[in-house]
Design an enzyme around this catalytic site. Sequence first.
Site: not given
Length: 267
Positions: A140, A153
């Site tokens: 990501s 995350y």
Amino acid sequence: MIFKDKTVIITGGSEGVGAATARLFAAAGANLVLVARSRKNLEAIAGELRDKTRVEIFPMDVTDADACVDLFKKAAFEFGRVDILVNNAGFHARGPVRKVDAPDLGRIIDVNLRAPIVLSRLALPYLEEAGGGAIVNVASLHGKLASAGATTYSASKFGLRVFSLALNQELEGSGIKVAVVSPGPVETGFIMDNLDEVDDIVFSQPMSTAEDVAQTILDLCGNNLAEQDMPVSSGILATLAYLMPWLAKFIRPSLQKKGATVKARLK
């Protein structure tokens, strides 16, 4: 790379990017082993694709080390080989660290980082036996830039990105390629089902589709790139903000405002 009769394992393969990737590999003639926790969802996508190719499902939690071993054994038993591993399964518990339950923080690391590392290690002898292959990890843009509200995350995807690049160097000349794709926001349930929980700044960037990411995954299996940001413009911005923290602090308010406007329109 020609995918016909290759065997592809896709984690998180029942919906979103994973399902889109499965559809593209099926159209290219690859055999599929689809992994997710929900048997019902796996059966739905397998039923859709079985008129195009051979599909096996493997309901499991990617954090289960014993199940990971069994996954490769089953893939090799059913199809005789493993050629490609796509580590797509992901987990996110949004919010400031102090407000997220500790077990959820641990699960973010387990699903997004530990599991892909373990699965990649387990894949290597099978890919070697097949004469080469590819591992593509879905990271990501959060992994290129520190993101408040997505701290753990971000850490997990940063780690996955670096692991991918390092393993690719480690395997140079082996015939096994490791690559990482780092999307920005993707129009799937991962964020669209939780709009209120997603930081406004996420929506300041162009949104990719699951099909866009899936196509990039297929491309990375056969091209010379070890890394692909999506979209490229957002990847450049994330890299600049990482290299120049003052820039990130300067532009954040305007990006938050832009993202809030986009989120309101989506809602």
